[in-house]
Design a protein around this motif. Sequence first.
Motif, PDB file in Angstrom:
ATOM      1  N   ILE A 156       0.832  -1.214   0.000  1.00  0.00           N
ATOM      2  CA  ILE A 156       0.000   0.000   0.000  1.00  0.00           C
ATOM      3  C   ILE A 156       0.861   1.256   0.000  1.00  0.00           C
ATOM      4  CG2 ILE A 156      -1.680   1.331   1.341  1.00  0.00           C
ATOM      5  CD1 ILE A 156      -2.947  -1.256   2.221  1.00  0.00           C
ATOM      6  N   THR A 157       1.965   1.223   0.744  1.00  0.00           N
ATOM      7  CA  THR A 157       2.880   2.375   0.736  1.00  0.00           C
ATOM      8  C   THR A 157       3.427   2.612  -0.662  1.00  0.00           C
ATOM      9  OG1 THR A 157       3.513   1.945   3.041  1.00  0.00           O
ATOM     10  CG2 THR A 157       4.993   3.334   1.732  1.00  0.00           C
ATOM     11  N   GLU A 158       3.770   1.558  -1.361  1.00  0.00           N
ATOM     12  CA  GLU A 158       4.296   1.708  -2.719  1.00  0.00           C
ATOM     13  C   GLU A 158       3.226   2.272  -3.653  1.00  0.00           C
ATOM     14  OE1 GLU A 158       7.685   1.449  -5.255  1.00  0.00           O
ATOM     15  OE2 GLU A 158       7.335   1.401  -3.076  1.00  0.00           O
ATOM     16  N   PHE A 159       1.991   1.841  -3.482  1.00  0.00           N
ATOM     17  CA  PHE A 159       0.894   2.409  -4.267  1.00  0.00           C
ATOM     18  C   PHE A 159       0.752   3.903  -3.998  1.00  0.00           C
ATOM     19  CE2 PHE A 159      -3.692   3.575  -3.960  1.00  0.00           C
ATOM     20  CZ  PHE A 159      -3.940   3.701  -5.322  1.00  0.00           C
ATOM     21  N   LEU A 160       0.835   4.298  -2.738  1.00  0.00           N
ATOM     22  CA  LEU A 160       0.708   5.727  -2.395  1.00  0.00           C
ATOM     23  C   LEU A 160       1.930   6.515  -2.870  1.00  0.00           C
ATOM     24  CD1 LEU A 160      -0.867   5.498   1.171  1.00  0.00           C
ATOM     25  CD2 LEU A 160      -2.000   5.986  -1.009  1.00  0.00           C
ATOM     26  N   ARG A 161       3.105   5.902  -2.862  1.00  0.00           N
ATOM     27  CA  ARG A 161       4.300   6.578  -3.397  1.00  0.00           C
ATOM     28  C   ARG A 161       4.126   6.879  -4.878  1.00  0.00           C
ATOM     29  NH1 ARG A 161       9.305   5.985  -4.042  1.00  0.00           N
ATOM     30  NH2 ARG A 161       9.298   3.781  -4.603  1.00  0.00           N
ATOM     31  N   ALA A 162       3.345   6.055  -5.553  1.00  0.00           N
ATOM     32  CA  ALA A 162       3.132   6.257  -6.997  1.00  0.00           C
ATOM     33  C   ALA A 162       2.185   7.415  -7.281  1.00  0.00           C
ATOM     34  CB  ALA A 162       2.591   4.970  -7.618  1.00  0.00           C
ATOM     35  N   GLN A 163       1.519   7.929  -6.258  1.00  0.00           N
ATOM     36  CA  GLN A 163       0.573   9.044  -6.440  1.00  0.00           C
ATOM     37  C   GLN A 163       1.359  10.353  -6.389  1.00  0.00           C
ATOM     38  OE1 GLN A 163      -2.464   7.798  -7.219  1.00  0.00           O
ATOM     39  NE2 GLN A 163      -1.336   5.886  -6.828  1.00  0.00           N
ATOM     40  N   GLN A 164       1.806  10.803  -7.551  1.00  0.00           N
ATOM     41  CA  GLN A 164       2.685  11.970  -7.613  1.00  0.00           C
ATOM     42  C   GLN A 164       2.144  12.995  -8.611  1.00  0.00           C
ATOM     43  OE1 GLN A 164       6.790  10.862  -8.251  1.00  0.00           O
ATOM     44  NE2 GLN A 164       6.612   9.063  -6.919  1.00  0.00           N
ATOM     45  N   ALA A 165       2.344  14.253  -8.278  1.00  0.00           N
ATOM     46  CA  ALA A 165       1.951  15.363  -9.153  1.00  0.00           C
ATOM     47  C   ALA A 165       2.784  16.570  -8.760  1.00  0.00           C
ATOM     48  CB  ALA A 165       0.461  15.660  -9.022  1.00  0.00           C
ATOM     49  N   GLU A 166       2.941  17.486  -9.693  1.00  0.00           N
ATOM     50  CA  GLU A 166       3.698  18.704  -9.405  1.00  0.00           C
ATOM     51  C   GLU A 166       2.929  19.580  -8.415  1.00  0.00           C
ATOM     52  OE1 GLU A 166       6.704  19.468 -10.469  1.00  0.00           O
ATOM     53  OE2 GLU A 166       6.897  17.628 -11.669  1.00  0.00           O
ATOM     54  N   PHE A 167       3.669  20.262  -7.561  1.00  0.00           N
ATOM     55  CA  PHE A 167       3.031  21.235  -6.679  1.00  0.00           C
ATOM     56  C   PHE A 167       2.540  22.420  -7.503  1.00  0.00           C
ATOM     57  CE2 PHE A 167       5.746  19.071  -3.552  1.00  0.00           C
ATOM     58  CZ  PHE A 167       4.817  18.853  -2.542  1.00  0.00           C
ATOM     59  N   PRO A 168       1.490  23.076  -7.070  1.00  0.00           N
ATOM     60  CA  PRO A 168       0.990  24.234  -7.812  1.00  0.00           C
ATOM     61  C   PRO A 168       2.063  25.311  -7.951  1.00  0.00           C
ATOM     62  CG  PRO A 168      -0.565  23.571  -6.102  1.00  0.00           C
ATOM     63  CD  PRO A 168       0.685  22.791  -5.870  1.00  0.00           C
ATOM     64  N   PRO A 310      11.229  11.190  -4.493  1.00  0.00           N
ATOM     65  CA  PRO A 310      10.878   9.764  -4.423  1.00  0.00           C
ATOM     66  C   PRO A 310      11.697   8.923  -5.396  1.00  0.00           C
ATOM     67  CG  PRO A 310       8.899  11.149  -4.544  1.00  0.00           C
ATOM     68  CD  PRO A 310      10.071  12.032  -4.840  1.00  0.00           C
ATOM     69  N   ALA A 311      12.104   7.752  -4.905  1.00  0.00           N
ATOM     70  CA  ALA A 311      12.817   6.807  -5.762  1.00  0.00           C
ATOM     71  C   ALA A 311      11.849   6.221  -6.786  1.00  0.00           C
ATOM     72  CB  ALA A 311      13.439   5.703  -4.901  1.00  0.00           C
ATOM     73  N   LYS A 312      12.414   5.524  -7.756  1.00  0.00           N
ATOM     74  CA  LYS A 312      11.595   4.922  -8.805  1.00  0.00           C
ATOM     75  C   LYS A 312      10.583   3.958  -8.197  1.00  0.00           C
ATOM     76  CE  LYS A 312      11.890   2.381 -13.157  1.00  0.00           C
ATOM     77  NZ  LYS A 312      12.803   1.703 -14.126  1.00  0.00           N
ATOM     78  N   VAL A 313       9.347   4.037  -8.689  1.00  0.00           N
ATOM     79  CA  VAL A 313       8.257   3.220  -8.144  1.00  0.00           C
ATOM     80  C   VAL A 313       8.337   1.799  -8.701  1.00  0.00           C
ATOM     81  CG1 VAL A 313       5.744   2.934  -8.050  1.00  0.00           C
ATOM     82  CG2 VAL A 313       6.766   5.221  -7.836  1.00  0.00           C
ATOM     83  N   ASP A 314       8.145   0.820  -7.826  1.00  0.00           N
ATOM     84  CA  ASP A 314       8.035  -0.585  -8.224  1.00  0.00           C
ATOM     85  C   ASP A 314       6.594  -0.787  -8.690  1.00  0.00           C
ATOM     86  OD1 ASP A 314       7.630  -3.333  -8.325  1.00  0.00           O
ATOM     87  OD2 ASP A 314       8.988  -3.746  -6.646  1.00  0.00           O
ATOM     88  N   GLN A 315       6.364  -0.747  -9.994  1.00  0.00           N
ATOM     89  CA  GLN A 315       5.002  -0.755 -10.525  1.00  0.00           C
ATOM     90  C   GLN A 315       4.221  -2.019 -10.183  1.00  0.00           C
ATOM     91  OE1 GLN A 315       3.438   1.721 -11.590  1.00  0.00           O
ATOM     92  NE2 GLN A 315       5.121   3.180 -11.886  1.00  0.00           N
ATOM     93  N   PRO A 316       4.795  -3.216 -10.309  1.00  0.00           N
ATOM     94  CA  PRO A 316       4.032  -4.418  -9.924  1.00  0.00           C
ATOM     95  C   PRO A 316       3.619  -4.389  -8.446  1.00  0.00           C
ATOM     96  CG  PRO A 316       5.904  -5.016 -11.290  1.00  0.00           C
ATOM     97  CD  PRO A 316       6.080  -3.564 -10.946  1.00  0.00           C
ATOM     98  N   LEU A 317       4.522  -3.930  -7.579  1.00  0.00           N
ATOM     99  CA  LEU A 317       4.194  -3.838  -6.153  1.00  0.00           C
ATOM    100  C   LEU A 317       3.126  -2.769  -5.920  1.00  0.00           C
ATOM    101  CD1 LEU A 317       4.805  -4.814  -3.302  1.00  0.00           C
ATOM    102  CD2 LEU A 317       6.616  -3.080  -3.161  1.00  0.00           C
ATOM    103  N   ALA A 318       3.227  -1.641  -6.644  1.00  0.00           N
ATOM    104  CA  ALA A 318       2.222  -0.582  -6.505  1.00  0.00           C
ATOM    105  C   ALA A 318       0.848  -1.080  -6.957  1.00  0.00           C
ATOM    106  CB  ALA A 318       2.637   0.641  -7.317  1.00  0.00           C
ATOM    107  N   GLU A 319       0.804  -1.898  -8.000  1.00  0.00           N
ATOM    108  CA  GLU A 319      -0.465  -2.444  -8.474  1.00  0.00           C
ATOM    109  C   GLU A 319      -1.063  -3.387  -7.429  1.00  0.00           C
ATOM    110  OE1 GLU A 319      -3.839  -3.473 -10.555  1.00  0.00           O
ATOM    111  OE2 GLU A 319      -2.474  -1.769 -10.752  1.00  0.00           O
ATOM    112  N   LYS A 320      -0.215  -4.150  -6.774  1.00  0.00           N
ATOM    113  CA  LYS A 320      -0.695  -5.006  -5.694  1.00  0.00           C
ATOM    114  C   LYS A 320      -1.266  -4.149  -4.568  1.00  0.00           C
ATOM    115  CE  LYS A 320       0.845  -8.549  -2.417  1.00  0.00           C
ATOM    116  NZ  LYS A 320       2.010  -9.333  -1.917  1.00  0.00           N
TER     117      LYS A 320
END
Length: 828
Positions: A156-168, A310-320
């Motif tokens: 779940i932490t990896e999934f939330l780490r993948a939620q990224q966007a530029e600050f306003p 943030p370091a590179k996201v582990d996409q398979p883990l983020a999908e889990k």
Amino acid sequence: MVSAQSTGGLMRSAENVLVSTLENMDFVNRLPRVNHCTLIRSIAFAALAILGSGVTAQEAPFVAGFERFARHGDIDSAEGGRLLISELSCVACHASEQQSLQPKRGPNLSVAGVQLSSDWMKRFIAAPHETKPGTTMPHILATLPAKDREATVVAITEFLRAQQAEFPVIKAGGASAVPHEFWKHGDPSAGRKLFHRIGCVACHEPDPTYETVETQPTVLSLVLEQLSPDEIEEMGLASATRRVASVPLHELSKKYSAQSLTHFLLDPHRTRISGRMPKFDLNVVQAADIAAWITQRDGSGPSMASEFHPAKVDQPLAEKGRVLFAALGCANCHSAGKVKPSATAKAWGTLRATDHSCLNSATGLPDFGLNDDQQQAISSAIDSAMPSATGQGDSLDADALARHTLLQFNCFACHQRDKIGGVGRYRKACFETFGNIDVGDEGRLPPPLTGVGHKLLPKSLEDVFSGKAKLRPHMTIQMPGFPQAGMRDLPTQLSRADQQDEIAEQELFPLEDEHMAAGRILLDTGCVQCHSLQGNMLPGVVGVELSDVTNRVRPQWFRDFLLDPAHLKPGTRMPSFFPDGKGQLKTVYGGDASRQISALWHYLKQSANQPLPQKLEKSRSQNFELIPEDRPLLLRTFMKDAGTHAIAVGLPEKISFAFDAERVRLATAWKGRFLDAQGTWFVRFAPPAEQLGDDSIVFPDASLFVQDNDAEMRFQGFRLDPSGVPTFLYQMAGCDVQDRITATTDRQLRRKLTIRRTAVDQTIWIRPLSGKTPGQKDDFTMTDENGLKVTVVGLSSDGEVRRNKNGYEWMLPLPANAVVEMELHYQW
């Protein structure tokens, strides 16, 4: 055998008893007022730690309205339970159409990857109550076998780490600069002052060492000091004396970066969509300052990171993690990655208090960590909502719904309504006026909300709740803004709750030909002594602006208030101009109160197109320009570039400058005319003074002196020589400085510095100039990008130009002499 849950409840109950006992002990009441709450609870918890034989109780969810009112019986148990149900977001899973139970919901996690520390997220998901004591987030993973928890937390932490966007992107405005990477330049001392002045301390714990201005005690305060705890209880004043618990700020430096916390303070509603944290009218510098202060005060560990990478996201883990986020019901309260709610639970209307439920963590359901009082309140709310004999569920009237909303958003932290709430007794000292003018509690505390639906029109209420209404500029506290979604129904609820039989405006105030002239005379007789009109005011005015009053208040309230101010607003300083329903000015309509009040209403309604009352016209015509002729003139004032402790000096040579006594720096200089003193002398809460001359220059926003230990500068005042020229006196570690600034015949500034050193072993540098682009002329002369040329006289050591994050700084070392004399010549 006592369960951990039961032990926790007993410990919390015992702590509450100890707190209540300590609050009424004489030695506690003699302690510094701001420190009471923290000290009392610390003593209580320390005692329990000893008595509890090592048992540690987790802290129950903190809901401000419940803790302040329901726990002490100021509101009934069922009302407290409804508040908990909404704040714990129970019906996010247990569906219900009841308006009062709609869920607060959790933060929007769509930008969690750049806003929150990955390590903090991991710890919070694994153990929310231990990581953030008082959180309303349940321990969702309590339902999982221990062997599965760690893998779930990581996914779940990896999934939330993948939620990224530029600050306003924050754009600079005409009156608001945006420094490069502003979040890195927060000033904790400035943030500390803002935190205590703009209203943060209404909800959050004040710093016990923060010094406030002494104010005259109110009659109620004097009475309370003389009463015993039993007498206070018997008179129904316990709520007024009780110390208000604070919304916790726990280990923010481990949760946020300086960048993410500063952006959060600028717009908390971007992620906290519930709006329980309101939005203050902060600029980027102020937000960075407050972020620096609250994390420095935190003291929970290493310094806060400037920003997250943030370091590179582990996409398979983020999908889990995404699948688990949905399956565990996280999406019922949080938005993230377009995950839709999937978990369902028993509908709220079918629940019974006796059911196995989240009220008891032993059932294997999500653990909220509720204490006994909270469990009882929720049970009462469930029972009170059971269908009646007619088959219809209980419903709340407009007044109850309005109070429920005020409890949800903790409006009672500042405002009182029907004897509930208001600023806590031991926090009132932090609520001040600009200039520290003592105008009583009415002038420095937020206004009561009793009867406000009868007073204000719905559109005006909307403006108040959104933070758009700026009606009391003399108060340091800000009315923050709340999201429209959360406050959508409150204006209507208040209007219905306080409604009276309204008389139409045309019937109440029939227009007459002479009303404009009569209204102008009546305003001149008394109103303008305390109120401004169209931005014009007499000396010392602190009342609200009158020009838009007819667009804000209901006509009937206007009439009723003028006839008897004290009845509608007990304790007001507003005098009665119509005693016994008769006007005191007999030359206008023979003292007919109805016609006089009607004339006032219509004049105010058309005031933008009418001549000002005579006193205001006379005040406007007076000239308060200060003109230095034979000797310098000094004025302590507020200035845009010199702050709230500016000392403005006008020299006979037609050149002026302002010295910032708070930050101990020469701030700005200009040529030509000096200043108009009317605002400083007569308008106590006026905006910063404007210089009258032109050809101005703003000096670098940095200290002139630099020491290796970054010592604080301390202003020591100034002295005047026989010609009236000031010499500013200040100190830093190992040095006393005399700073005398005069003018040359060609209208330039000459600054003579005498530095007396008591510790010659310290390295001290002079920083004559800094900026974006240097333009050096020789070893002792340099210009900046704004055309300011600085020449150093009296130093023999060569200096150096150093690069820094903002551009450059010109540095020259001081010789290790006991006394150093030097000059700086400024030309532009």
